[in-house]
Design an enzyme around this catalytic site. Structure first.
Site, PDB file in Angstrom:
ATOM      1  N   PHE A 141       7.548  -5.027  -0.607  1.00 35.25           N
ATOM      2  CA  PHE A 141       8.574  -5.530   0.300  1.00 35.25           C
ATOM      3  C   PHE A 141       8.298  -4.970   1.684  1.00 35.25           C
ATOM      4  O   PHE A 141       8.289  -3.758   1.883  1.00 35.25           O
ATOM      5  CB  PHE A 141       9.998  -5.138  -0.135  1.00 35.25           C
ATOM      6  CG  PHE A 141      11.025  -5.685   0.828  1.00 35.25           C
ATOM      7  CD1 PHE A 141      11.454  -6.994   0.728  1.00 35.25           C
ATOM      8  CD2 PHE A 141      11.523  -4.898   1.860  1.00 35.25           C
ATOM      9  CE1 PHE A 141      12.369  -7.521   1.650  1.00 35.25           C
ATOM     10  CE2 PHE A 141      12.433  -5.412   2.778  1.00 35.25           C
ATOM     11  CZ  PHE A 141      12.849  -6.723   2.671  1.00 35.25           C
ATOM     12  N   ASP A 226       3.423   1.726   4.920  1.00 32.42           N
ATOM     13  CA  ASP A 226       4.769   1.312   5.301  1.00 32.42           C
ATOM     14  C   ASP A 226       5.740   2.350   4.753  1.00 32.42           C
ATOM     15  O   ASP A 226       6.079   2.341   3.572  1.00 32.42           O
ATOM     16  CB  ASP A 226       5.073  -0.088   4.745  1.00 32.42           C
ATOM     17  CG  ASP A 226       6.483  -0.556   5.108  1.00 32.42           C
ATOM     18  OD1 ASP A 226       7.295   0.276   5.558  1.00 32.42           O
ATOM     19  OD2 ASP A 226       6.772  -1.758   4.920  1.00 32.42           O
ATOM     20  N   LYS A 255      14.100   1.851   9.698  1.00 33.57           N
ATOM     21  CA  LYS A 255      15.341   2.265   9.034  1.00 33.57           C
ATOM     22  C   LYS A 255      15.948   3.517   9.664  1.00 33.57           C
ATOM     23  O   LYS A 255      16.518   3.430  10.733  1.00 33.57           O
ATOM     24  CB  LYS A 255      15.092   2.391   7.526  1.00 33.57           C
ATOM     25  CG  LYS A 255      14.845   0.992   6.903  1.00 33.57           C
ATOM     26  CD  LYS A 255      15.249   0.855   5.462  1.00 33.57           C
ATOM     27  CE  LYS A 255      15.385  -0.609   5.062  1.00 33.57           C
ATOM     28  NZ  LYS A 255      14.165  -1.208   4.516  1.00 33.57           N
TER      29      LYS A 255
HETATM   30  C1  LIG Z   1      13.535  -2.465   4.873  1.00 34.58           C
HETATM   31  C2  LIG Z   1      12.052  -2.480   4.823  1.00 34.58           C
HETATM   32  C3  LIG Z   1      11.299  -3.272   5.702  1.00 34.58           C
HETATM   33  C4  LIG Z   1      11.942  -4.236   6.676  1.00 34.58           C
HETATM   34  O1  LIG Z   1      12.739  -3.619   7.613  1.00 34.58           O
HETATM   35  P1  LIG Z   1      13.824  -4.524   8.414  1.00 34.58           P
HETATM   36  O2  LIG Z   1      14.382  -3.581   9.424  1.00 34.58           O
HETATM   37  O3  LIG Z   1      14.827  -4.988   7.411  1.00 34.58           O
HETATM   38  O4  LIG Z   1      13.063  -5.648   9.012  1.00 34.58           O
HETATM   39  C5  LIG Z   1       9.935  -3.185   5.634  1.00 34.58           C
HETATM   40  N1  LIG Z   1       9.319  -2.373   4.747  1.00 34.58           N
HETATM   41  C6  LIG Z   1      10.012  -1.610   3.889  1.00 34.58           C
HETATM   42  C7  LIG Z   1       9.276  -0.724   2.946  1.00 34.58           C
HETATM   43  C8  LIG Z   1      11.397  -1.643   3.879  1.00 34.58           C
HETATM   44  O5  LIG Z   1      12.083  -0.919   2.994  1.00 34.58           O
END
Ligand SMILES: *Cc1c(COP(=O)(O)O)cnc(C)c1O
Length: 400
Positions: A141, A226, A255
């Site tokens: 994700f 990420d 985040k």
């Molecule tokens: C939440 C998340 C995203 C996306 O972040 P947004 O601010 O919602 O666009 C990308 N990668 C990971 C691992 C996430 O948990």
């Protein structure tokens, strides 16, 4: 004043239905607690999917935000402002990298990482034009934009949104042999979550991240981690990669970098990669704005002090000691790192959704992430006694 039901009716009537929220309407929050419009109190064990690692309305973050709000909030990057330099300096120091690209949402930072990797592949690695390939992981994700869902393996987020962006090659998460075979000469980067959050806190096999690091180095491929959800203290270390002493070429952060106040994300890398961005080649009106920089700088300060990260590690042990005994008593599996848990519910107990509804009734907020998996990610400021409250509520909710 409207009650919960009226608020929910308004969103039903006038909002896109891209979420299925639990039936609670929140009005205020402090630390690990939130209060709804009817005055009921809940322990927040989702913490904005880890965007609220420091809890609701953290006094230092809030004070910094309020002070900045009264001075200047947006300049655009057409001009310099006095919050930018100190923020990028301290984030670079904290992460051990040379250069920071501030963005807003996580998906936007992932997109920027994809772009910088492709340009690096073309200009430094010498991959032919329009052929730089990025290896991605099954179950990933990385956000909701068109290119990002192009490399999702989840049909729910993809169905009928095509055509998709080409140039991504999915491999099974945790499988080294297939990754090795997928690393053809057109590959410029591997992007992965060191722990997959949305997939249900999936932790790869021991040694996997190390091996990915070595493969990337050997093949001249960028390793992009990420750490938007896994980073900044969630796992009891600054980064989830730290648990394997792995340093990726590129970190993607988001985040809780925005302290739960404003969206702040960032790509962090060394100059040989980041210098691919030249004036005009990548822009964002709000990226690096004064309010975001002020808040994120305070967050970096909190992280650099280290207490909250250590607290996450310690509280994680407390949470683990309450969760593991529930295996065989309503849970079938628990996956944990720091203050972050993916717990699988025994189907005889009900779906994860049903369990989160029971928890809501008991005054605990948590949410299903897969059919039978709940994610627990309380803010790092939660107390030991509050962790025990969560465990007690969960024990009852899964007791069938
Ligand atoms: C939440 C998340 C995203 C996306 O972040 P947004 O601010 O919602 O666009 C990308 N990668 C990971 C691992 C996430 O948990």
């Amino acid at each position: 004043m409207l009650g919960s039901l009226e608020h929910m009716a308004l969103s039903e009537r006038f909002a896109a239905r891209n979420y299925l929220p639990l039936p609670v309407v929140l009005r205020s929050g402090s630390g690990a607690w939130v209060i709804d419009v009817d005055g009921r109190r809940y322990l927040d064990c989702l913490a904005g999917y880890s965007a609220l690692n420091f809890g609701h309305c953290h006094p230092r973050i809030l004070a910094r935000a309020m002070e900045q709000l009264t001075r200047i909030t947006l300049t655009s990057r057409a001009f310099h402002h006095d919050q930018f330099g100190a923020f990028v300096t301290d984030l670079a120091r904290l992460t051990g990298k040379e250069s920071v690209l501030p963005m807003n949402s996580g998906a936007e930072a992932v997109e920027a990482a994809v772009k910088v990797a492709r340009r690096w592949g073309r200009r430094v690695k010498g991959v032919p034009e329009n052929s730089g390939t990025i290896i991605t992981m099954s179950g990933n994700f990385h956000g909701g934009t068109t290119s990002v869902v192009s490399f999702s393996t989840d049909e729910t987020v993809r169905a009928d949104f095509g055509p998709f962006t080409p140039g991504f090659r999915p491999v099974p998460y945790g499988n080294l042999a297939i990754l090795d075979a997928a690393m053809t000469s057109d590959v410029v980067a591997v992007i992965l979550e060191p722990i997959q959050g949305e997939a249900g806190v999936i932790i790869p096999p021991p040694g996997y991240l190390q091996a990915v690091r070595e493969l990337c180095t050997a093949r001249g491929v960028l390793m992009i981690a990420d750490e938007i959800q896994s980073g900044l203290g969630r796992t009891g270390r600054l980064f989830a990669c730290d648990h394997e002493q792995v340093v990726p070429d590129v970190y993607v952060l988001g985040k809780s970098l925005g302290g739960g106040v404003v969206p702040v994300s960032a790509v962090v890398a060394d100059n040989p990669v980041m210098s691919m961005f030249t004036p005009g080649s990548h822009a964002s009106t709000f990226g690096g704005n004064p309010l975001g920089c002020a808040v994120a700088h305070e967050v970096v300060g909190l992280l650099a002090e280290g207490d909250l990260i250590r607290r996450g590690a310690m509280l994680g042990e407390r949470l683990a000691s309450g969760l593991f005994p529930l295996i065989g008593r309503g849970l079938t599996e628990v996956r944990m790192r720091g203050l972050w848990a993916g717990i699988d519910v025994d189907p005889s107990v009900g779906t994860a959704r049903a369990v989160s509804e029971r928890l809501l009734q008991a005054g605990v907020l948590a949410k299903e992430t897969q059919g039978f998996t709940l994610r627990l990610a309380p803010p790092l400021v939660i107390s030991e006694a509050e962790i025990d409250l969560l465990i007690d509520a969960l024990r009852t909710a899964v007791s069938g």
